[in-house]
Scaffold this active site. Sequence first.
Site, PDB file in Angstrom:
ATOM      1  N   PRO A 249      17.497 105.588 115.840  1.00 59.14           N
ATOM      2  CA  PRO A 249      17.408 104.836 114.581  1.00 59.14           C
ATOM      3  C   PRO A 249      16.750 105.573 113.425  1.00 59.14           C
ATOM      4  O   PRO A 249      16.773 105.074 112.297  1.00 59.14           O
ATOM      5  CB  PRO A 249      16.570 103.611 114.974  1.00 59.14           C
ATOM      6  CG  PRO A 249      15.717 104.090 116.112  1.00 59.14           C
ATOM      7  CD  PRO A 249      16.579 105.056 116.867  1.00 59.14           C
TER       8      PRO A 249
ATOM      9  N   LYS B 280      18.236 104.414 108.085  1.00 61.22           N
ATOM     10  CA  LYS B 280      18.287 104.877 106.696  1.00 61.22           C
ATOM     11  C   LYS B 280      19.702 104.789 106.137  1.00 61.22           C
ATOM     12  O   LYS B 280      19.892 104.521 104.938  1.00 61.22           O
ATOM     13  CB  LYS B 280      17.788 106.324 106.628  1.00 61.22           C
ATOM     14  CG  LYS B 280      18.036 107.025 105.307  1.00 61.22           C
ATOM     15  CD  LYS B 280      17.717 108.497 105.401  1.00 61.22           C
ATOM     16  CE  LYS B 280      18.168 109.232 104.156  1.00 61.22           C
ATOM     17  NZ  LYS B 280      17.901 110.691 104.213  1.00 61.22           N
TER      18      LYS B 280
ATOM     19  N   GLN C  25       7.054 104.133 118.171  1.00 61.57           N
ATOM     20  CA  GLN C  25       6.454 103.765 116.885  1.00 61.57           C
ATOM     21  C   GLN C  25       7.191 102.562 116.298  1.00 61.57           C
ATOM     22  O   GLN C  25       8.431 102.507 116.365  1.00 61.57           O
ATOM     23  CB  GLN C  25       6.544 104.943 115.901  1.00 61.57           C
ATOM     24  CG  GLN C  25       5.712 104.770 114.658  1.00 61.57           C
ATOM     25  CD  GLN C  25       5.856 105.939 113.696  1.00 61.57           C
ATOM     26  OE1 GLN C  25       6.935 106.511 113.554  1.00 61.57           O
ATOM     27  NE2 GLN C  25       4.776 106.317 113.044  1.00 61.57           N
TER      28      GLN C  25
ATOM     29  N   GLY D  62      14.082 111.539 112.544  1.00 61.81           N
ATOM     30  CA  GLY D  62      13.321 112.262 113.550  1.00 61.81           C
ATOM     31  C   GLY D  62      12.078 111.480 113.915  1.00 61.81           C
ATOM     32  O   GLY D  62      11.643 110.582 113.192  1.00 61.81           O
TER      33      GLY D  62
ATOM     34  N   TYR E 256       5.517 107.062 102.159  1.00 64.51           N
ATOM     35  CA  TYR E 256       6.021 108.429 102.184  1.00 64.51           C
ATOM     36  C   TYR E 256       5.880 109.108 100.818  1.00 64.51           C
ATOM     37  O   TYR E 256       5.184 110.119 100.673  1.00 64.51           O
ATOM     38  CB  TYR E 256       7.492 108.444 102.601  1.00 64.51           C
ATOM     39  CG  TYR E 256       7.755 108.127 104.050  1.00 64.51           C
ATOM     40  CD1 TYR E 256       8.100 109.134 104.947  1.00 64.51           C
ATOM     41  CD2 TYR E 256       7.679 106.824 104.526  1.00 64.51           C
ATOM     42  CE1 TYR E 256       8.367 108.844 106.278  1.00 64.51           C
ATOM     43  CE2 TYR E 256       7.932 106.525 105.857  1.00 64.51           C
ATOM     44  CZ  TYR E 256       8.276 107.539 106.726  1.00 64.51           C
ATOM     45  OH  TYR E 256       8.528 107.253 108.045  1.00 64.51           O
TER      46      TYR E 256
ATOM     47  N   HIS F 263       9.578 118.279 108.088  1.00 65.10           N
ATOM     48  CA  HIS F 263       8.799 117.039 108.037  1.00 65.10           C
ATOM     49  C   HIS F 263       8.179 116.731 109.398  1.00 65.10           C
ATOM     50  O   HIS F 263       6.966 116.475 109.499  1.00 65.10           O
ATOM     51  CB  HIS F 263       9.703 115.883 107.590  1.00 65.10           C
ATOM     52  CG  HIS F 263       8.993 114.570 107.476  1.00 65.10           C
ATOM     53  ND1 HIS F 263       8.443 114.121 106.297  1.00 65.10           N
ATOM     54  CD2 HIS F 263       8.737 113.607 108.390  1.00 65.10           C
ATOM     55  CE1 HIS F 263       7.876 112.944 106.491  1.00 65.10           C
ATOM     56  NE2 HIS F 263       8.056 112.603 107.761  1.00 65.10           N
ATOM     57  N   GLU F 264       9.000 116.749 110.449  1.00 59.40           N
ATOM     58  CA  GLU F 264       8.476 116.419 111.775  1.00 59.40           C
ATOM     59  C   GLU F 264       7.474 117.461 112.250  1.00 59.40           C
ATOM     60  O   GLU F 264       6.487 117.130 112.920  1.00 59.40           O
ATOM     61  CB  GLU F 264       9.625 116.268 112.773  1.00 59.40           C
ATOM     62  CG  GLU F 264      10.704 115.268 112.376  1.00 59.40           C
ATOM     63  CD  GLU F 264      10.165 113.895 112.012  1.00 59.40           C
ATOM     64  OE1 GLU F 264       9.084 113.511 112.513  1.00 59.40           O
ATOM     65  OE2 GLU F 264      10.811 113.195 111.212  1.00 59.40           O
TER      66      GLU F 264
END
Length: 622
Positions: free
Chosen positions: A284, A577, A159, A287, A402, A313-314
Amino acid sequence: MRLFYTFTLLSLSLIFFGCSNESPKSSKKSQAILEMKRATDFHSFSKPDEAIIDHLEWDAIVNFDSRSIEATATYSITSSKDAERIILDIRELNILNVQVDGRDASYEIGEERPFIGSPLSININPDSKEISINYSTQPGADAFLWVEGENPFLFTQSQAILARTWLPCQDSPGVRFTYNAMVKVPPNLMALMSAENPTTKNDQGYYEFKMDQPIPSYLMALAVGDVEFRSVGEHTGVYATPDLIDAAEYEFSEMEDLLVAAEALYGKYRWERYDLLVLPAAFPFGGMENPRLTFATPTIIAGDRSLVSLVAHELAHSWSGNLVTNSTWDDFWLNEGFTVYFEQRIMEAVYGREISEMLACLSYQGLVEEVDVIMDLNPNDTHLRLHLKDRNPDDGMTAIAYDKGYMFLRMLEETVGREEFDVFLKNYFSKHAFQIMDTDNFIEYLNINLLTTKELQEQAKADEWIDGKGLPSNCPVVKSQRIEDVDKAVADWSNGLISSEELDWENWLYQERYRFLTNLGEDVTLAQITELNELYSISSTGNNEILFAWLEQAIRKQHTQSYDRLETFLINVGRRKFLTPLYRAMIETDQLEMAMDIYYNKARKNYHSVATATMDELLPKE
């Protein structure tokens, strides 16, 4: 090219091509997909309305010595009645041979564009059923990170548009395909993919994979390393290196509870198993929601299960993103905003409203801060509908997609009531399963199925959320008494009204400690944070979220006693992040020389390209 010498050519043909003929039913389905109306994807050369991929057979050898993969990608395709070509996306690939329906075919590689790559145009006709590309990857392919040394490891990150650097494909989230794969790796290592996975190593070092549910290319994933598997539930398990497997098994032992809670909210999990792979710290992101196998950073292993919201979340992506996918990267909020909302609902169901509202408060704080920054740079980037033409789609990976997306959905819930909104979402996931969605079609679906009156539509102000700047006036107000108590403690402590000993630090949860550290103002002195650290040993915490928040304060207050820990953290952790705020803090406090030394001389070689692209821009050499 024969990649598996233990198989005969005949057996490979039976495995790969024996079931390539479509049934009338599947042919009609493929034709419908070919003809469907889809939004323009500015980040892909593919023209799926002319010819589209349906299924992939991938045969590959992973070579750690050359840091490359040799592979053959064979696609079943569906073509329009006047098709003359099929176009795939490639970048950093060596194309060796192309065949159409088993015969050598002519092809053309177009001009390369920055970060998008080149079109691979293959000549076909309307009756063509199969294309096959024999190729190899470059050692520096941006999707890869090769971890060298005694414990070699390879992982991919596809992604947003990096799949094309290790697989010729129609690299658009609007194109879905199934796949099978055979992967050869060194015998002492295990291969894993976003598919059905092994749980033990084999002696030959080859692994077979099957993904029967259609996925977009950005969810193609491969990892190779010395890993072990532990089951933590009927449908859940964890993979990790031997030194981390015990900690991972403990940390993620509640994954099955999260899965059960998710199914109770929005319907059956459609991917059979939900497993998690702990990657090297250079990963990086927190998740990546690769179907059936979430890739996760080891920085969420805190020893107390305090960071499992990332797993929630994942997992939520198994519905929002993986099941119903944003059509283009301009529609990224349809993946991430839905997922943050779903994540909060899972956390509330398993751990209670008090915990989920603290998390929501942290999200809202981050959103407000990011909106302020973006409004100064490019106000249009605060729209939910992104504007990424001629830009790297990674530019859209901000709190807008988000957390503004989450707030939009939370506003809808509060407008119509939770019960009605839950019915709407459950039906949305069911009706559009394994399909794509763009913003305009979602708003149309929303107005028909939820905001069914003019009064509700005016109350929701969807246009202001989708194409308006900043946060609309009807943005929900998130309240948490525990967070408010922490904010009061910050103010009182900063102003000297209470001492460090009077803080309730030892009883605070992770969310409260994080809030405290991230809300310290410029008036807080070096002496104050030094006392705080001496009392509570914050710089020695095993919770990486709290450590990150502490290290940012240490930089800003120039708490030099923490700089060794800072350097070690930056060298070993590649999570973007964390990296971006820490390096930026050094720049903003006139410590650029330290930042440049750590990054270029010690840390950069350990980072994935996703991270180095951001850091190179933040810390240019000239």
